[in-house]
Design an enzyme around this catalytic site. Structure first.
Site, PDB file in Angstrom:
ATOM      1  N   SER A 130       0.862  -1.191   0.000  1.00  0.00           N
ATOM      2  CA  SER A 130       0.000   0.000   0.000  1.00  0.00           C
ATOM      3  C   SER A 130       0.892   1.232   0.000  1.00  0.00           C
ATOM      4  O   SER A 130       2.062   1.151   0.388  1.00  0.00           O
ATOM      5  CB  SER A 130      -0.847   0.002   1.280  1.00  0.00           C
ATOM      6  OG  SER A 130      -1.547   1.223   1.408  1.00  0.00           O
ATOM      7  N   TYR A 188      -2.750   0.059  10.385  1.00  0.00           N
ATOM      8  CA  TYR A 188      -2.620  -0.439   9.010  1.00  0.00           C
ATOM      9  C   TYR A 188      -1.239  -0.099   8.456  1.00  0.00           C
ATOM     10  O   TYR A 188      -0.554  -0.932   7.858  1.00  0.00           O
ATOM     11  CB  TYR A 188      -3.722   0.171   8.148  1.00  0.00           C
ATOM     12  CG  TYR A 188      -3.738  -0.309   6.722  1.00  0.00           C
ATOM     13  CD1 TYR A 188      -3.820  -1.669   6.408  1.00  0.00           C
ATOM     14  CD2 TYR A 188      -3.673   0.605   5.654  1.00  0.00           C
ATOM     15  CE1 TYR A 188      -3.839  -2.097   5.086  1.00  0.00           C
ATOM     16  CE2 TYR A 188      -3.703   0.180   4.344  1.00  0.00           C
ATOM     17  CZ  TYR A 188      -3.781  -1.176   4.061  1.00  0.00           C
ATOM     18  OH  TYR A 188      -3.799  -1.604   2.755  1.00  0.00           O
TER      19      TYR A 188
HETATM   20  O1  NJP Z   1      -9.731  -5.679  -0.686  1.00  0.00           O
HETATM   21  P1  NJP Z   1     -10.874  -6.785  -0.573  1.00  0.00           P
HETATM   22  P2  NJP Z   1      -8.587  -5.414  -1.789  1.00  0.00           P
HETATM   23  N1  NJP Z   1      -6.878 -15.282   4.773  1.00  0.00           N
HETATM   24  O2  NJP Z   1     -11.395  -6.639   0.815  1.00  0.00           O
HETATM   25  C1  NJP Z   1      -8.825 -11.839   1.575  1.00  0.00           C
HETATM   26  C2  NJP Z   1      -4.347  -3.908  -0.285  1.00  0.00           C
HETATM   27  N2  NJP Z   1      -4.722  -2.518  -0.533  1.00  0.00           N
HETATM   28  O3  NJP Z   1      -8.751  -6.251  -2.985  1.00  0.00           O
HETATM   29  O4  NJP Z   1     -10.883 -14.452   3.116  1.00  0.00           O
HETATM   30  C3  NJP Z   1      -7.067 -15.346   3.454  1.00  0.00           C
HETATM   31  O5  NJP Z   1     -11.822  -6.698  -1.713  1.00  0.00           O
HETATM   32  C4  NJP Z   1     -10.305 -11.652   1.359  1.00  0.00           C
HETATM   33  O6  NJP Z   1     -10.944 -12.914   1.214  1.00  0.00           O
HETATM   34  P3  NJP Z   1     -11.857 -13.643   2.322  1.00  0.00           P
HETATM   35  C5  NJP Z   1      -5.003  -4.544   0.928  1.00  0.00           C
HETATM   36  O7  NJP Z   1      -4.383  -4.177   2.124  1.00  0.00           O
HETATM   37  C6  NJP Z   1      -5.980  -2.167  -0.881  1.00  0.00           C
HETATM   38  O8  NJP Z   1      -8.522  -3.960  -1.967  1.00  0.00           O
HETATM   39  O9  NJP Z   1     -12.773 -14.482   1.494  1.00  0.00           O
HETATM   40  N3  NJP Z   1      -7.578 -14.345   2.732  1.00  0.00           N
HETATM   41  C7  NJP Z   1     -10.329 -10.942   0.031  1.00  0.00           C
HETATM   42  O10 NJP Z   1     -10.263 -11.871  -1.015  1.00  0.00           O
HETATM   43  C8  NJP Z   1      -4.849  -6.015   0.604  1.00  0.00           C
HETATM   44  O11 NJP Z   1      -3.599  -6.490   1.018  1.00  0.00           O
HETATM   45  C9  NJP Z   1      -6.306  -0.815  -1.082  1.00  0.00           C
HETATM   46  O12 NJP Z   1     -12.537 -12.569   3.112  1.00  0.00           O
HETATM   47  C10 NJP Z   1      -7.934 -13.232   3.387  1.00  0.00           C
HETATM   48  C11 NJP Z   1      -9.039 -10.128   0.056  1.00  0.00           C
HETATM   49  O13 NJP Z   1      -8.223 -10.655   1.099  1.00  0.00           O
HETATM   50  C12 NJP Z   1      -4.919  -6.048  -0.927  1.00  0.00           C
HETATM   51  O14 NJP Z   1      -4.743  -4.707  -1.362  1.00  0.00           O
HETATM   52  C13 NJP Z   1      -5.354   0.128  -0.938  1.00  0.00           C
HETATM   53  C14 NJP Z   1      -7.759 -13.090   4.756  1.00  0.00           C
HETATM   54  C15 NJP Z   1      -9.309  -8.664   0.337  1.00  0.00           C
HETATM   55  O15 NJP Z   1     -10.080  -8.162  -0.707  1.00  0.00           O
HETATM   56  C16 NJP Z   1      -6.222  -6.571  -1.487  1.00  0.00           C
HETATM   57  O16 NJP Z   1      -7.319  -5.845  -0.953  1.00  0.00           O
HETATM   58  C17 NJP Z   1      -4.098  -0.232  -0.582  1.00  0.00           C
HETATM   59  C18 NJP Z   1      -7.219 -14.184   5.458  1.00  0.00           C
HETATM   60  N4  NJP Z   1      -7.043 -14.147   6.787  1.00  0.00           N
HETATM   61  C19 NJP Z   1      -3.776  -1.566  -0.392  1.00  0.00           C
HETATM   62  N5  NJP Z   1      -8.212 -11.866   5.128  1.00  0.00           N
HETATM   63  C20 NJP Z   1      -7.662  -0.329  -1.441  1.00  0.00           C
HETATM   64  N6  NJP Z   1      -8.579  -1.180  -1.823  1.00  0.00           N
HETATM   65  O17 NJP Z   1      -7.897   0.899  -1.396  1.00  0.00           O
HETATM   66  C21 NJP Z   1      -8.645 -11.264   4.012  1.00  0.00           C
HETATM   67  O18 NJP Z   1      -3.206   0.733  -0.417  1.00  0.00           O
HETATM   68  N7  NJP Z   1      -8.479 -12.071   2.964  1.00  0.00           N
END
Ligand code: NJP
Length: 243
Positions: free
Chosen positions: A129, A142
């Site tokens: 990020s 974060y």
């Molecule tokens: O968010 P979201 P993003 N074990 O919530 C999974 C970074 N980022 O695509 O487990 C396994 O739609 C969760 O799946 P589920 C951010 O920090 C974003 O934006 O089924 N999986 C879902 O597929 C992150 O590192 C922004 O709930 C786990 C996914 O993670 C990355 O981008 C800005 C899990 C999250 O999808 C992807 O986020 C930035 C676990 N314990 C950085 N916990 C932004 N969107 O603005 C969660 O600077 N997941």
């Protein structure tokens, strides 16, 4: 056929990355906690869905045991919880952010390094990020986790020097995914406010960066890509229509 393992592939950047890598000819292995969504995507992409909670060592071990091969690992699972000041910090939220973003990346990478080595041309991608090198009020938990994840990826690049494994950090600004919904505990109104009056990145924009870094010839290591919406200059300097 090369294999790409993508964590957090049930939504947002992870799902978009799975789509672009599958369209580039990768067999995709998808991990996340919401299995139904993963299975839908796996069907669409002719890939494999395996349940994964990166905060749980047993789940990671079971996942990795089911991974047939790994040429590319995209450590994307993670996110933010809350926007409290340091003084009002919720320890559980901080712990989850560290577990998911930092320990999760460490666990997955450690467990898949043998397979990445065996591939003869491995690639570890980490989605961090702009919070990995910027700070903003309420963002300490974060930011601390993303700074740590970034430090780990940089260290990994040093430790793997001389081996056929590339390490790339992708650092996005605001991307409209489920990220804010998760951060605000399912409050859709609060999540919508984050993107009001500005055009954020789409998950596909970030996936394109990952696709490009992965598609470079093997001797080319893209260390990091910082990508933001045009309307965002820093974590807090955002141009919004009408203001
Ligand atoms: O968010 P979201 P993003 N074990 O919530 C999974 C970074 N980022 O695509 O487990 C396994 O739609 C969760 O799946 P589920 C951010 O920090 C974003 O934006 O089924 N999986 C879902 O597929 C992150 O590192 C922004 O709930 C786990 C996914 O993670 C990355 O981008 C800005 C899990 C999250 O999808 C992807 O986020 C930035 C676990 N314990 C950085 N916990 C932004 N969107 O603005 C969660 O600077 N997941």
């Amino acid at each position: 056929m090369k294999t790409a393992v993508i964590t957090g592939a049930s939504s947002g950047i992870g799902a978009a990355t799975a789509r672009v890598l599958a369209s580039d000819g990768f067999r995709v292995v998808l991990g996340a906690r919401r299995l139904e969504r993963l299975e839908d995507l796996a069907r669409e992409l002719d890939g494999t869905a395996i349940p994964l909670d990166v905060t749980d060592p047993e789940s990671v071990a079971d996942f990795v045991a089911a991974v047939p091969a790994c040429d590319v690992l995209v450590n994307n699972a993670g996110g933010a919880l809350g926007l409290d000041s340091v003084e009002a910090a919720d320890e559980e939220q901080w712990r989850w952010m560290y577990e998911a973003n930092v320990i999760g990346t460490m666990r997955m990478t450690g467990a898949l390094l043998p397979a990445l080595r065996d591939s003869g041309d491995g690639h570890v991608v980490g989605v961090t990020s702009i919070a990995a090198f910027e700070r903003y009020r309420g963002g300490a938990g974060y930011s601390a986790a993303k700074h740590a994840q970034r430090a780990m990826l940089g260290t990994l690049r040093l430790e793997l020097l001389g081996e056929p494994i590339r390490v790339t950090e992708i650092a996005p600004g605001m991307v409209e995914t489920e990220f804010s919904l998760v951060r605000f505990g399912g409050d859709a109104e609060a999540a919508e406010r984050v993107y009001r009056g500005m055009e954020p990145l789409r998950a596909e924009d970030v996936a394109e960066c990952i696709r490009w870094a992965v598609a470079q010839p093997s001797h080319v290591n893209i260390d990091e890509i910082v990508v933001r919406p045009r309307a965002q200059a820093t974590a807090t300097e955002i141009h919004r229509a009408g203001g």
